[in-house]
Design an enzyme around this catalytic site. Structure first.
Site, PDB file in Angstrom:
ATOM      1  N   LYS A  77      35.262  -6.146 130.766  1.00 24.35           N
ATOM      2  CA  LYS A  77      36.298  -5.560 129.910  1.00 24.35           C
ATOM      3  C   LYS A  77      37.076  -4.536 130.722  1.00 24.35           C
ATOM      4  CE  LYS A  77      36.970  -2.906 125.687  1.00 24.35           C
ATOM      5  NZ  LYS A  77      36.389  -2.436 124.431  1.00 24.35           N
TER       6      LYS A  77
ATOM      7  N   LYS B 187      37.965  -9.855 128.927  1.00 18.87           N
ATOM      8  CA  LYS B 187      38.949  -9.260 128.031  1.00 18.87           C
ATOM      9  C   LYS B 187      39.832  -8.295 128.794  1.00 18.87           C
ATOM     10  CE  LYS B 187      38.943  -6.060 124.215  1.00 18.87           C
ATOM     11  NZ  LYS B 187      38.178  -5.102 123.492  1.00 18.87           N
TER      12      LYS B 187
HETATM   13  C1  PBG Z   1      36.250  -1.093 121.041  1.00 13.67           C
HETATM   14  C2  PBG Z   1      37.173  -2.231 121.189  1.00 13.67           C
HETATM   15  C3  PBG Z   1      38.521  -2.238 121.542  1.00 13.67           C
HETATM   16  C4  PBG Z   1      38.956  -3.555 121.427  1.00 13.67           C
HETATM   17  C5  PBG Z   1      37.862  -4.301 121.034  1.00 13.67           C
HETATM   18  N1  PBG Z   1      36.768  -3.472 120.915  1.00 13.67           N
HETATM   19  C6  PBG Z   1      39.435  -1.128 121.883  1.00 13.67           C
HETATM   20  C7  PBG Z   1      39.249  -0.378 123.124  1.00 13.67           C
HETATM   21  O1  PBG Z   1      38.359  -0.625 123.936  1.00 13.67           O
HETATM   22  O2  PBG Z   1      40.013   0.562 123.268  1.00 13.67           O
HETATM   23  C8  PBG Z   1      40.341  -4.035 121.652  1.00 13.67           C
HETATM   24  C9  PBG Z   1      40.691  -5.312 120.962  1.00 13.67           C
HETATM   25  C10 PBG Z   1      42.133  -5.596 120.868  1.00 13.67           C
HETATM   26  O3  PBG Z   1      42.990  -4.905 121.474  1.00 13.67           O
HETATM   27  O4  PBG Z   1      42.471  -6.564 120.174  1.00 13.67           O
HETATM   28  N2  PBG Z   1      35.848  -0.474 122.188  1.00 13.67           N
END
Ligand code: PBG
Length: 327
Positions: A194, A247
Site C-alpha cells: 500500500k 493499492k
Molecule cells: C485506511 C484506508 C484508506 C483507504 C483504504 N483504507 C485511506 C488511507 O490509507 O488514507 C483508501 C481507499 C480509497 O481511497 O478508496 N487506512
C-alpha cells in the site's frame, strides 16, 4: 501484398475477438467497498465521490440487495463512528458501527461475503492509522488494537479481514489473535503493498479520516519503490496472509505484475477513491466516456495480474460483464 502474419485476421469480428481474448474477468472476483455510519435512515452522498454514499446499517441492506441483484456478492466495510478518540476505541467495540452493520447484513443476506477493513484512521481523533507516541505512530502498541479489531469483526460475522494500516508485523499479530479466538478459518486479505498516495483523497473526505497533522509516509510506501513491494509481500506471506493486495491499482500495474510473479497467493488490486472520482469528474465534463474508461481500467488491473478487483464501480462493471462489454 505477401504477408504471412496478419494480426488483423484475429480482430475481424466481435466473436473472434472474444475467442482470442487474453484477459477474462468474472463477477465473482469483484468487491464493493462501502461506508457505514451510525444512526438510521441515512444515505448521504459523498461530495467528492458522486454516486457513492455513506449508509446507516438499515440503508446498507438496500444497497446489499442491489449489489446481489447485480451479481456482486462481496462487500468490504469501512466504519465512520460518531465518536472518535486518541486510541480509536470504537473500532473494536462489540456494538461498533461496522460490527452492527455486519450482524444486520449477515442476518438478512447469509450468502453475502463480508470483508472488514481493519484500520484505525477512521476511528482516531488524530486520523492516523494507529496509536501515537508523540507525533509518530507506535508500531508495536498499535498491533494489539488491530488484533482486537480483527477479532471483533470476525465475531460480528466478517468472513475475511483486511488490515490496511501498514504496521510491521500486523498480519502475524492478527493471525495469532484470530486463531486464539477460534477464528482460524478466517482468511486475511493483507493490504501488503500500500503506497502513500494522493489517490486516497476522496476516501478521506468520505471517512473523515485525513490525518490532523503530518502524513502517512512513515508507514505507507514510497511510490518510487518497486522492489520494496516484494519485501512487504514476502513478510506478509511469512506472517500468514492469505491474499495480497496492491493499492492503488491504476498507476501501479507494474507492481501488480511483479507481485503476481513473485507469489503463489491470489493477488487483489484496489482501484481507490481518487481513481473513481477522476473518471466521474472527467465524464461529467464530457471529456471521456465513463463506461469505456471504467472497463479499460478494470481490464488493465486484471491484465497486470489481479485475481480480485476492489472497486466502487463493482455493480456497473458487473452489468458491463453481463452485457459482454468486458470480460
Ligand atoms: C485506511 C484506508 C484508506 C483507504 C483504504 N483504507 C485511506 C488511507 O490509507 O488514507 C483508501 C481507499 C480509497 O481511497 O478508496 N487506512
Amino acid at each position: 501484398m505477401e504477408l504471412t502474419e496478419r494480426p488483423r485476421r484475429l480482430r475481424s469480428c466481435a466473436a473472434l475477438r472474444r475467442m482470442v481474448r487474453e484477459t477474462r474477468m468474472d463477477k465473482s472476483s469483484l468487491v464493493y467497498p462501502a461506508f457505514v455510519v451510525e444512526g438510521q435512515g441515512r444515505r448521504e452522498e459523498i461530495s467528492s465521490m458522486p454516486g457513492q454514499y455513506r449508509h446507516s446499517a438499515d440503508r446498507l441492506l438496500d444497497l446489499a440487495e442491489a449489489l446481489l441483484e447485480a451479481g456482486v456478492d462481496k462487500m468490504m466495510l469501512f466504519g465512520i463512528p460518531a465518536r472518535k478518540d486518541a486510541c480509536g476505541s470504537e473500532a473494536c467495540a462489540e456494538h461498533g458501527v461496522v460490527q452492527q452493520a455486519m450482524r444486520a447484513l449477515k442476518a438478512r443476506f447469509p450468502k453475502l461475503y463480508l470483508i472488514g477493513d481493519v484500520c484505525m484512521c477512521e476511528y482516531t481523533s488524530h486520523g492516523h492509522c494507529g496509536i501515537l507516541k508523540g507525533e509518530t505512530v507506535d508500531n508495536d502498541k498499535t498491533l494489539g488494537s488491530l488484533a482486537r479489531i480483527a477479532v471483533s469483526q470476525a465475531e460480528a460475522g466478517a468472513d475475511m479481514v483486511a488490515p490496511s494500516d501498514m504496521m510491521d508485523g500486523r498480519v502475524g499479530a492478527i493471525r495469532a489473535a484470530l486463531d486464539r479466538a477460534g477464528h482460524e478459518g478466517t482468511p486475511i486479505l493483507s493490504y501488503a503493498v500500500k503506497y502513500a498516495s494522493s489517490f486516497y483523497g476522496p476516501f478521506r473526505d468520505a471517512a473523515e479520516s485525513a490525518p490532523a497533522f503530518g502524513d502517512r509516509k512513515t508507514y505507507q510506501m514510497d511510490y518510487h519503490n518497486r522492489r520494496e513491494a516484494l519485501r512487504e509481500a514476502r513478510l506478509d506471506i511469512q506472517e500468514g496472509a492469505d491474499i495480497l493486495m496492491v493499492k492503488p491499482a491504476m498507476a501501479y500495474g507494474d507492481v501488480i505484475a511483479q507481485v503476481k510473479a513473485a507469489t503463489d497467493l491470489p493477488v487483489a488490486a484496489y482501484s481507490v477513491s481518487g481513481e473513481y472520482s477522476m473518471v466521474k469528474a472527467c465524464a461529467r465534463q464530457g471529456f471521456i466516456n465513463e463506461a469505456g474508461v471504467m472497463c479499460e481500467l478494470a481490464a488493465a488491473a486484471y491484465r497486470a495480474g489481479a485475481d480480485i478487483y476492489i472497486t466502487y464501480f463493482a455493480p456497473e462493471l458487473a452489468r458491463a460483464m453481463d452485457e459482454g462489454r468486458i470480460g
